[in-house]
Every structure is written in C-alpha cells, then in structure tokens.
Scaffold this motif. Structure first.
Motif, short mmCIF file in Angstrom:
data_model
loop_
_atom_site.label_atom_id
_atom_site.label_comp_id
_atom_site.label_asym_id
_atom_site.label_seq_id
_atom_site.Cartn_x
_atom_site.Cartn_y
_atom_site.Cartn_z
N UNK A 76 67.32 51.95 40.17
CA UNK A 76 68.69 51.90 39.68
C UNK A 76 69.30 50.53 39.82
N UNK A 77 68.59 49.59 40.44
CA UNK A 77 69.11 48.24 40.60
C UNK A 77 70.08 48.15 41.76
N UNK A 78 70.52 46.93 42.04
CA UNK A 78 71.43 46.73 43.16
C UNK A 78 72.76 47.43 42.93
N UNK A 79 73.08 47.77 41.69
CA UNK A 79 74.32 48.48 41.41
C UNK A 79 74.39 49.81 42.15
N UNK A 80 73.23 50.37 42.46
CA UNK A 80 73.19 51.66 43.13
C UNK A 80 73.86 51.67 44.48
N UNK A 81 74.06 50.49 45.08
CA UNK A 81 74.69 50.41 46.39
C UNK A 81 76.22 50.25 46.28
N UNK A 82 76.72 50.06 45.06
CA UNK A 82 78.16 49.89 44.87
C UNK A 82 78.86 51.25 44.85
N UNK A 83 80.11 51.32 45.32
CA UNK A 83 80.85 52.59 45.27
C UNK A 83 81.09 53.04 43.84
N UNK A 84 81.13 54.35 43.65
CA UNK A 84 81.33 54.93 42.32
C UNK A 84 82.82 55.15 42.07
N UNK A 85 83.27 54.74 40.88
CA UNK A 85 84.66 54.96 40.45
C UNK A 85 84.68 56.03 39.37
N UNK A 86 85.55 57.01 39.52
CA UNK A 86 85.74 58.01 38.47
C UNK A 86 86.82 57.52 37.50
#
Length: 251
Positions: A36-46
């Motif tokens: 999923x790339x390094x983005x996978x460690x970023x918080x998810x925004x709805x």
C-alpha cells in the motif's frame, strides 16, 4: 566433541532465526509498505458532503478523530500559493494521499485536500473551530489580475487605494442579478489574487467577470451550476467601480 556439537547447534539456531526474521520483513513489506506504500501509515480522513446554506454551493467536511475541517462558501474564494503541496499528513477513505499541510499555516488551522478524481485538484479547508477568513477587514499587500488574454493579462499592483477599491466594492456593493453573467461560458470569467500577510500560503481569490459590452463585475465566491442543458454562475455579483474598471482595461 560436545563443545563442537554445541557450537554447531548454536550456529544452526542462529541461521534459522535469521531466515525467520528475513521472512517476517518480506511479509511486512509486501502486505504493508510494499503493497500500500508509505501512505498506509498516514491517518485516514473521512469525507462528507451536504448542501451549503448558500444556494448552489456545497459544504464538504473531512474528519480524522476529533479534527474536522470544512470547505464551504467562504473557502471557495481561497487558493493555495503552492499549487502542488508535497507534505502529506493524511489519506482518503480508500487509500492514497489526500490531505497535505499548507506552507506557512499550522496543520491545525488550514489544510489542503486533494478533491480530484483522475487529476489532482487541491482545495483549502479550514478547521471548523476557527472563523472564516475575514477578508472584509484584512490588509492586502498586493493584487494580481489573472486574465490570460489580451494586453491587460496578469496585471499586478501594490497600490493600496486600488486594492481597497476592490475590497470595499465586494464588501459594500449592491448585488445585481447573476443569472445572465458568465452564462454558458467561462471565457470571460477570471479573478484577482489578493495577497495578505495575515493568510500565509493562501491567496484570497474573488472572481472577475468582464462583460464584452464594457462593464466589469466582482464576486467573492462563484460556483458554476448546470441544469436542463443550461449553465450559469451562482454568486453575489456587484458592479465594479470606475477605478478598478479603468485599471483592468488599461494596457
């Protein structure tokens, strides 16, 4: 003999541990960063979108935990100075970078959100706990007309009187019917970039409509509306004063 045997056992165990660790790293990489790339460690925004209190406009919110940021009527007139932000701090509900910091702004005050589908399209979002930018009383240091055609394209001024003329017209001018303005076309619809030290990294961007017959109109926020094969602008249009009109039309 037993000592040599013990050493062989230790070496074998060590090799087994190494192989196991390598396997774990490979699995984590594939299903984590590698997949999923390094983005996978970023918080998810709805994301949530509803009709704005202003007709024709939409109110969009992005939320992560207790942090809620909003783009509504007032934010339609805000634009990033850096059109391609780099520092991602959040991703969308289906993955991929979506939320970025804005240079000069605290990430708790304003953020940039990629609203594009196939191509990036960044918009300014304000913390819902903060009031909208008060452009009516802000001090602007420079103004640039964004028109792209003709000898008056991309004009720039630092004249305080001219800048105040635009701001006071937007603030105090009498609205005129907007259905016929920029109807069916955006060829004469541009804007003015207003730069303020009170809003670092962000430009206040009211719209300008130049009528082919001569008059010039200003609006703080504009949205294009389509219905029944017709298209028009939804905005609070006001007639520009002679000072700004002359500056705009003078080469």
């Amino acid at each position: 003999m037993s000592t040599k045997k013990n050493w062989l056992i230790l070496i074998a165990v060590g090799m087994a541990v190494c192989v196991t660790m390598v396997g774990i790293v490979i699995v984590v990489w594939f299903f984590g960063l590698g997949n999923v790339g390094v983005d996978g460690w970023l918080p998810v925004y709805s994301i949530q979108q509803t009709a704005s209190a202003h007709p024709g406009f939409l109110r969009t919110t992005v939320t992560s935990g207790t942090s809620v940021f909003v783009s509504d009527y007032d934010e339609y007139a805000l634009q990033l100075q850096d059109v391609e932000p780099k520092n991602a701090i959040g991703r969308g509900p289906i993955g991929g970078r979506m939320v970025y910091t804005i240079s000069g702004q605290k990430p708790t005050d304003y953020i940039a959100v990629d609203e594009g589908s196939e191509m990036p399209a960044y918009a300014v979002y304000r913390n819902s706990q903060l009031p909208p930018f008060d452009w009516r009383h802000a001090k602007f240091q420079a103004m640039e007309y964004t028109g792209q055609i003709g000898v008056t394209a991309h004009k720039r001024t630092t004249d305080p009187a001219l800048i105040e003329d635009v701001v006071s017209t937007l603030r105090d001018g009498t609205p005129v019917p907007s259905a016929s303005l920029a109807s069916g076309s955006v060829s004469n619809l541009y804007g003015v970039w207003l730069f303020s030290d009170q809003l670092p990294g962000i430009i206040y961007y009211p719209k300008v409509y130049v009528d082919l017959s001569g008059p010039v109109y200003l609006a703080e926020s504009v949205v294009m509306v389509s219905a029944n094969a017709k298209q028009w602008t939804e905005a609070r249009w006001v007639l520009a004063r002679p000072l700004f009109t002359k500056w705009l039309q003078t080469p």
